[in-house]
Design an enzyme around this catalytic site. Sequence first.
Site, short mmCIF file in Angstrom:
data_model
loop_
_atom_site.label_atom_id
_atom_site.label_comp_id
_atom_site.label_asym_id
_atom_site.label_seq_id
_atom_site.Cartn_x
_atom_site.Cartn_y
_atom_site.Cartn_z
CG HIS A 159 -3.44 -0.21 7.62
ND1 HIS A 159 -4.12 -0.68 8.73
CD2 HIS A 159 -3.97 -0.86 6.55
CE1 HIS A 159 -5.03 -1.58 8.33
NE2 HIS A 159 -4.95 -1.70 7.01
CE1 TYR B 268 -10.18 -7.66 6.86
CE2 TYR B 268 -8.45 -6.89 8.33
CZ TYR B 268 -9.31 -6.67 7.27
OH TYR B 268 -9.31 -5.45 6.64
CD GLU C 216 -14.81 4.44 12.97
OE1 GLU C 216 -14.97 3.53 13.82
OE2 GLU C 216 -14.07 5.43 13.17
CE1 TYR D 191 -13.49 11.04 15.97
CE2 TYR D 191 -11.36 11.68 16.87
CZ TYR D 191 -12.62 12.01 16.43
OH TYR D 191 -13.02 13.33 16.47
CD GLN E 250 -2.78 -1.18 2.46
OE1 GLN E 250 -2.82 -0.25 3.26
NE2 GLN E 250 -3.46 -2.31 2.66
#
Length: 386
Positions: free
Chosen positions: A164, A276, A255, A265, A98
């Site tokens: 991420h 998962y 979200e 959060y 990513q």
Amino acid sequence: MKHSKLIILPVVYGLLSACGGGGGSGSDGDNSSDPPTIIEPTAVILNEELVRPWGMAFLPDGRILISEKAGTMVILSADGRVIQDELSGLPIVESTAQGGLLDVAIDPDFENDPWVYFTYSEPGVGDEEGLLGTSVARGRLTGSSLESLEVIYRQTPKVTGGGHFGSRLVFSHDKTLFVTLGDRQKGSPAQDLATTIGKVVRINRDGSIPSDNPFSQGARPEIWSSGHRNPQGAALHPSDGQLWISEHGPQGGDELNQIIPGGNYGWPLVSYGCNYGDPIGDSCRIGGGVHSPEYVEPVSYWVPTSIAPAGMIFYTGEGFPTWQGDVLIGALAGQALWRVELIGSTELKREAYFSELGERIRDVEQGPDGWIYLLTDSGKLIQIRD
């Protein structure tokens, strides 16, 4: 120079009802007898020759600056159809999984001082060799080159893994810079205020730390909010300038969040999604799902299936008057453009558009012409207009 043919896809607006529950989704509360305005947007493919584009920013002259994941940055003509320049002067980017060259933004005073800011996955050196972290750099745009390049901020610490990274860049009205930082698939450090893993940070344009950030006493001073998983969308609310973000959940639990300075959060302690491998259902929600009162509740969330929300904007253009003030979010796994209609900070309803395109929508921006522009992982720049 590369050229792309223009393809118009008429009547490709598709409306999908919101799946699952979330953030006040429900009746639109309209008791008027007048029929609703029917919006029939059209997708116009301006360019399909980009290579894994990730972020875009409009230059003052209307041209479009686009980052590409592998480590390149290009400038498109104002109509988006021609790649005019590929920029030199970029740093070494670790384009793995990513990671890569990620978001891009221009300085609020760009016309006087043409700084271009961007985020990227930066490989470690020396004792950090083999590790990666999200970093923020800037360079002055001169012709087709970024000059005086400097790294102004580095996520702490660099860690293993290729997932991420976040990350979006948003300039606040006071010209400070918000940076969204993913949890790097490490989970618990998102709750650790001694790290900037899984955080939103606020820095000055030169990388220094504003004195009025909300944390003190042992926390890193750049932290603005904590408990985030992988925030890949961010935008300022047009009325009050408050930061909002979209972020990925695990299995479900994506979200839309209104960011409160100093807010937590909840990730990885609580999520409306499931770990998962767990059977999907209400009983598997991490920490029971409900965030309050200890953590900040999302404005909206997606269950049971993740859409993987990416770039987002608040729409303020004239092209679609009934959309003004709504949130528009690109979806990767969900392959659609989501429109979230709000009353204040409460979701009224939401709908998904353009699922017929079958595209992973990576970024969403509003152009100077008031139309909506989408970047897709397949390499397309798409204009949404009437």
